[in-house]
Enzyme design. Structure first.
Site, short mmCIF file in Angstrom:
data_model
loop_
_atom_site.label_atom_id
_atom_site.label_comp_id
_atom_site.label_asym_id
_atom_site.label_seq_id
_atom_site.Cartn_x
_atom_site.Cartn_y
_atom_site.Cartn_z
N SER A 27 0.86 -1.17 0.00
CA SER A 27 0.00 0.00 0.00
C SER A 27 0.90 1.23 0.00
O SER A 27 1.83 1.30 -0.80
CB SER A 27 -0.94 -0.06 1.20
OG SER A 27 -1.87 0.97 1.16
N HIS B 55 -3.28 -1.07 -3.02
CA HIS B 55 -4.47 -0.30 -2.69
C HIS B 55 -4.52 0.93 -3.58
O HIS B 55 -3.54 1.63 -3.72
CB HIS B 55 -4.42 0.14 -1.22
CG HIS B 55 -4.52 -1.02 -0.27
ND1 HIS B 55 -4.19 -0.94 1.04
CD2 HIS B 55 -4.93 -2.30 -0.48
CE1 HIS B 55 -4.39 -2.11 1.62
NE2 HIS B 55 -4.83 -2.96 0.72
N ASP C 136 -4.10 -5.04 6.13
CA ASP C 136 -4.43 -5.93 5.03
C ASP C 136 -3.19 -6.76 4.69
O ASP C 136 -2.07 -6.26 4.72
CB ASP C 136 -4.86 -5.09 3.81
CG ASP C 136 -5.44 -5.95 2.70
OD1 ASP C 136 -5.79 -7.11 2.96
OD2 ASP C 136 -5.55 -5.44 1.56
#
Lengths: 282, 193
Positions: B14, B41, B134
């Site tokens: 990310s 992301h 995540d």
């Protein structure tokens, strides 16, 4: 920054055999056929239902599906993906306004099928565009879904205010010509979609797996439904759409869905390859 | 060479991960003999040229797969914005528009877990810098199915929440510098028959 990781007890992973048993059980007991759903996503959904219902084994799931009358509606509600938004993929709606709606305007009466409409957000998006093009009064939109609870919710036209800001953004990007707030009335935490946008929409249950042609349309929208099907079932759905379209009717599918893997592609022309808008030519 | 792959490399990241992913891709030997799937992301509902960012030198091809697209050995794939990327066996991709996980769609957890189910011990998962948790659960599934997990050293990460969460969740992951990630990934690729 620290995050609490959920150290829950993991349910046993579903193997192919267990999945097959569940599919067969649902088919015989409840009449829904999930046998040709894409395995990867369907397995995830079943695991999610088990997690939500706190079922620890496949046996428990089968027990509930067989013996608990209230369980199946819950199962159906959570097995289908009911995530949607207004003017999802604004670029698509812009293309639709520019390339499809002017052609629809040439018909005296316009029939549209929105297949897999979920809770209706995209149906009302389309209504808004038709309204802005001055066509809504001579349109009939048939919005279908396999999940009756979704349809109930869609019919009410009530949405949460939470996402309206995102939707307004999408509406503007989609080339909306008016004020988005003209199309709903807000009160407390909810908004209701204006009555004039709802009155030409018919919501009805239809299952793309088992049901057939029910009318002839100038436009069929079926976006992000077929990603949950395997190729075999996708081909069935494409055949169904082909047979439900009038000559030179339009078919639109999701941004990452493709007609190319289906033999029916020869009978369609791409109106916008990027936005996945096709036209029946044969 | 059979086109359906038997091995998979999945990379997740990310905030701060783009230059690192680019470096990894640039420095691995070409042509690629392994399939690579990348999940980062990203914003939804906007036009994006992210796929072009990774391939400035044009030494390999990278694209966002469509639903049910066949997986080809040696290709590099990028999870499309606003969809989860799953593997329908080893043969094809499968997209999913279900709820975001950790506010993210595509979710790293989803792709990692799905890769682990499809490719088992032939899975190499690489988790990089990022600002939420995540990937931790996905790494867990990869390890449980016999795969290998490399996590970027949190001390060298621009945002350490993501690698830290994964390390906390998984005792068996290998904590690496970017240099070591490239080395280990190359040796994973070299061992593929």
């Amino acid at each position: 920054m620290a995050f609490a990781i959920n150290m829950k007890i993991e349910p046993q992973p579903l193997n192919d055999e267990a999945l097959q048993e569940i599919v067969t059980l649902i088919q015989t007991q409840h009449g829904y056929d999930f046998s040709n759903y894409a395995k990867a996503s369907f397995t995830r959904r079943v695991e999610r239902v088990m997690e939500l219902a706190e079922l620890k084994s496949v046996y428990d799931l089968k027990f509930q599906l067989t013996n608990n009358k209230q369980f199946f509606p819950f199962f159906l509600q959570n097995i289908t993906v009911n995530v949607t938004e207004m003017f999802r993929d604004p670029a698509f709606y812009k293309e639709l306004s520019e390339k499809v709606i002017p052609v629809l305007a040439t018909y005296p009466y316009i029939k549209i099928w929105h297949a897999g409409c979920s809770t209706g957000e995209e149906v009302y998006s389309l209504s808004i565009l038709l309204k802005e093009a001055g066509l809504l009064d001579r349109c009939k939109i048939y919005a279908t879904d396999l999940n009756p609870l979704n349809l109930e919710k869609a019919k009410t036209g009530i949405l949460s205010t939470k996402q309206m800001r995102d939707y307004t953004q999408n509406y503007l990007q989609a080339g909306g010509k008016s004020e988005f707030s003209n199309y709903y009335t807000a009160r407390y935490d909810s908004v209701i979609i204006a009555k004039e946008l709802r009155k030409n929409v018919v919501f009805s249950q239809h299952n793309l797996v088992t049901d057939g042609v029910f009318n002839e349309f100038q436009l069929i929208c079926c976006r992000n439904v077929m990603i949950y099907f395997n190729r075999h079932l996708q081909n069935r759905a494409y055949d169904l759409f082909y047979n439900s379209l009038s000559h030179l009717g339009f078919l639109t599918i999701g941004a990452k869905e493709s007609l190319l893997f289906s033999p029916i592609k020869q009978k369609f022309d791409a109106v916008s390859a990027a936005s996945k808008i096709y036209r029946r030519i044969d | 060479m059979a086109t359906t792959p038997n091995h998979i490399i999945v990379i997740g990241g990310s905030s701060g991960s783009l230059p690192i992913i680019k470096e990894i891709l640039d420095r691995l030997q070409k042509p690629f003999t392994c399939t690579i799937a990348i999940v980062v992301h990203r914003l939804r509902n906007v036009h994006s040229d992210l796929s072009k960012v990774f391939v400035q030198k044009k030494t390999f091809k990278l694209h966002e797969p469509e639903d049910k697209e066949l997986i080809v050995r040696g290709n590099v794939y990028l999870a499309p914005a606003n969809y989860h990327l799953l593997f329908e066996g080893k043969e094809s991709f499968c997209l999913d528009y279900s709820e975001p996980i950790w506010y993210s769609r595509p979710s790293i957890d989803v792709t990692f877990s799905s890769a682990a189910h499809a490719f088992g011990k032939n899975t190499l998962a690489i988790l990089l810098t990022g600002a939420n948790a995540d990937g931790a659960e996905g790494c867990h599934t990869v390890l449980k199915n016999g795969g290998t997990v490399l996590v970027q050293n949190p001390e060298e990460s621009a945002f350490d929440a993501m690698p830290k969460a994964a390390i906390e969740r998984n005792k068996n992951c290998i904590v690496c510098s970017v240099e070591e990630i490239i080395e280990k990934t190359q040796s994973f690729i070299n061992k593929i028959p």
